[in-house]
Scaffold this active site. Sequence first.
Site, mmCIF file in Angstrom:
data_model
loop_
_atom_site.group_PDB
_atom_site.id
_atom_site.type_symbol
_atom_site.label_atom_id
_atom_site.label_comp_id
_atom_site.label_asym_id
_atom_site.label_seq_id
_atom_site.Cartn_x
_atom_site.Cartn_y
_atom_site.Cartn_z
ATOM 1 N N GLU A 5 45.049 48.115 86.187
ATOM 2 C CA GLU A 5 44.511 46.989 85.410
ATOM 3 C C GLU A 5 45.583 45.935 85.192
ATOM 4 O O GLU A 5 46.745 46.267 84.933
ATOM 5 C CB GLU A 5 44.030 47.558 84.068
ATOM 6 C CG GLU A 5 43.492 46.528 83.099
ATOM 7 C CD GLU A 5 42.859 47.208 81.878
ATOM 8 O OE1 GLU A 5 42.367 48.350 82.026
ATOM 9 O OE2 GLU A 5 42.869 46.602 80.790
ATOM 10 N N ASP B 179 47.414 50.504 83.266
ATOM 11 C CA ASP B 179 47.301 49.117 82.793
ATOM 12 C C ASP B 179 48.688 48.510 82.693
ATOM 13 O O ASP B 179 49.511 48.956 81.893
ATOM 14 C CB ASP B 179 46.616 49.122 81.420
ATOM 15 C CG ASP B 179 46.363 47.717 80.879
ATOM 16 O OD1 ASP B 179 46.799 46.734 81.503
ATOM 17 O OD2 ASP B 179 45.731 47.620 79.807
ATOM 18 N N GLU C 186 40.364 40.826 80.936
ATOM 19 C CA GLU C 186 40.389 40.713 79.482
ATOM 20 C C GLU C 186 40.940 39.376 79.013
ATOM 21 O O GLU C 186 40.599 38.921 77.928
ATOM 22 C CB GLU C 186 41.177 41.872 78.843
ATOM 23 C CG GLU C 186 42.666 41.817 79.036
ATOM 24 C CD GLU C 186 43.377 43.028 78.406
ATOM 25 O OE1 GLU C 186 43.021 44.155 78.773
ATOM 26 O OE2 GLU C 186 44.255 42.837 77.570
ATOM 27 N N HIS D 50 36.378 45.151 78.399
ATOM 28 C CA HIS D 50 37.606 45.286 77.623
ATOM 29 C C HIS D 50 37.249 45.492 76.158
ATOM 30 O O HIS D 50 36.414 44.777 75.613
ATOM 31 C CB HIS D 50 38.437 44.018 77.768
ATOM 32 C CG HIS D 50 39.578 43.920 76.813
ATOM 33 N ND1 HIS D 50 39.716 42.876 75.906
ATOM 34 C CD2 HIS D 50 40.650 44.728 76.613
ATOM 35 C CE1 HIS D 50 40.826 43.050 75.211
ATOM 36 N NE2 HIS D 50 41.406 44.156 75.607
#
Lengths: 425, 425
Positions: free
Chosen positions: A268, A242, A295, A345
């Site tokens: 991500e 991420d 998200e 998320h």
Amino acid sequence: MTTITGFEVHDVRFPTAAVGDGSDSINRGDYSATYVELATDEGVTGTGFTFTNGQGNEITCDSVRAMAPLLLGRSVTDLTAEPPRLLTAHPQLRWIGPEKGAIHMATGALVNAVWDARAKVAGKPMWQLLAELPTAELLSCVDFRHIDDALTPDEAAAILDKGRVGLEDRLAVLRSDGFPSYTTSVGWLGYPDDKVRALTRQAYAEGWRAMKMKVGGPIEDDVRRAGIIRSEIGPDALLMMDANQIWGVGEAIAAMARLAEFDPYWIEEPTHPDDVLGHARIQRAVSPIRVATGEVAANRVVFKQLLQAEAIGVMQIDACRVAGIPEVLAELLLAAKFGVPVCPHAGGVGLCELVQHLAIFDYLRVGTSLDGRMIEYVDHLHEHFTDPVRTRDGRYLVPEQPGYSSDLRPASIAEFSFPGGPAWN
Amino acid sequence: MTTITGFEVHDVRFPTAAVGDGSDSINRGDYSATYVELATDEGVTGTGFTFTNGQGNEITCDSVRAMAPLLLGRSVTDLTAEPPRLLTAHPQLRWIGPEKGAIHMATGALVNAVWDARAKVAGKPMWQLLAELPTAELLSCVDFRHIDDALTPDEAAAILDKGRVGLEDRLAVLRSDGFPSYTTSVGWLGYPDDKVRALTRQAYAEGWRAMKMKVGGPIEDDVRRAGIIRSEIGPDALLMMDANQIWGVGEAIAAMARLAEFDPYWIEEPTHPDDVLGHARIQRAVSPIRVATGEVAANRVVFKQLLQAEAIGVMQIDACRVAGIPEVLAELLLAAKFGVPVCPHAGGVGLCELVQHLAIFDYLRVGTSLDGRMIEYVDHLHEHFTDPVRTRDGRYLVPEQPGYSSDLRPASIAEFSFPGGPAWN
């Protein structure tokens, strides 16, 4: 008829920044909730919140205060039977969005509070309320304006009708096994290497077979930390990465070329969340690694384009950044139409509590598969909720209490209210 | 060294909704400004604002109050020598954007106020300050993160260096002829047909040869009103249309097939402002009619994509929805790279006053052409500014006072302050 008669807004903040929880390449947050309680004439209280990162929570609280009066005197039944244009298309307020930023997050808190009231009145957990609703009733709340070039109401109805088939069997699977999940608690950027190793080892021992680490620091640090985690979990467990939006498009592609040796399952938020075309270029370059994002995607129109552009292999919805249940429903339907799995998320304050309902509903009635589906899990702050998530062997157990699991404990609200609560003195 | 020592925020609202000014298919606004004054240790006051539509102005005011303390004690020189990441990349506040909505609009007000202070200290109007800055100094404030896949710093430098050639000649053209413009004062949706006809006739008599009407009501109404205006202005004058985001993608294409007989020069905001791919599809379908958008484009990343996708034939920047001068500079450079003319969005409160500086700077140093360039003009609320725009024969005259022409008259602030001012009692 349940009618909304009043509202109360709480600025609730947890001092998480000091210990490095939630730290990544972009954020150093005090996990916070803009928490709203809607009073009704039947005594039921609908609760909703939007998650923020500390400073700025006062702005989303102000936004809720600006919009909440629009709901007073309206019935929960009426409000949940139409798209929430009362809030999203307000002829003056919409200018400071539209459908994005503080005002849209406030809309999410309020719309979810209305739906929470409906589920509580019905005496059902949110996933069940949604899964049992007739197709026409589910669709009546969806705003197809601006997405009908990708998904027509008829296509959506066909998806939801088909989702009734085998629903009871799928529910039996969930009640038996729980919902697949992954943990983000092992690899925050603020943690030193030995803490990452110890947390990874502990998570693996607890049954987790999918873990996410933060990247986007100096690339050599990312490589070293990825090596630590991969060596602890072996070749078969999933490792997600991420970047929290830190990279440019070219940077993202270069970084993933370095990190590919650790076999990441997805990358991500590799770049700016508004950059649909950039995500598409990254997805083409890093395949078979999946690009995941969502998200902070502002609304359903952004998700629509991510799908149209084949920019993502995993779609990450958020429960309360968009306009609540109705907009999330639009997003789930879009994902089903395009055949992209949804992995919500979670983390923050109460996001796990919310998205479990959405993932379960998605499996029962929309996506109807567990293939590639996982709910994010972060082991923070659940103790402040009256109906906290429960996990077993790295899986979420089905929530059974009525509502959206969004009620904060009164003692927690008092303790962590900002700036007056004892935690902040 | 000019240092920022204090700030004051004013919620200023003009009661325009009641008379139909500014009414379109989406908005019915009380034109408002979130107005900030930055005090400095040298006595100069930097002013900036973001425009809103009435309700919600309290939220952007709150956002300015949340962010302004970050500027205290900082020098104007330092603040204008770097991208405004102090505000746009704040590790907590950015969550409620990022780079969009209330928080980004507040950033625009504050950053513009800092630049206004710099121009006032230099004793130059903003266009002149910018046009005379060395290339490296101009670029030092631009945030290339997330746009460098479309425009590298070297490419930007080449554009600005080339823009020095012939600059004096271009300035002489502007001082002689003014800057081309079009008027939006003729065709608000709230106006009856006879008012539209009378205003069109009057504008034509005053020298305007480019006019914009609102569309997006019932299509037969749009057709009738377009016929009225076209019959008044003849075949050679330009007629622009503005749908203010109301249509879906398919609807927009169908509506423009009906309206094409009136030879529209552009269709503005045909659909949701976040829908890059939708605009691209519309542009392909309606060509040679140009698609124009940008007044609520959230940031430079959205503009980047509109250009990459060949989704627009006209780029409409806004002076204060994005992060002020530095982000607008990025947008102008992107437009120059892609060869798309910039026609700034104006109207509202003080937008004409701001964008004249940007259009002039664009002509002098970036785009270096007047071909297809026009500044929007709306004849509202100029009397409240100490340095209002001046027009002659449908063209803007070059502003000459130091600063960004953003100072509101103190008496106007007092009169229209919300909710306490006499205008609201």
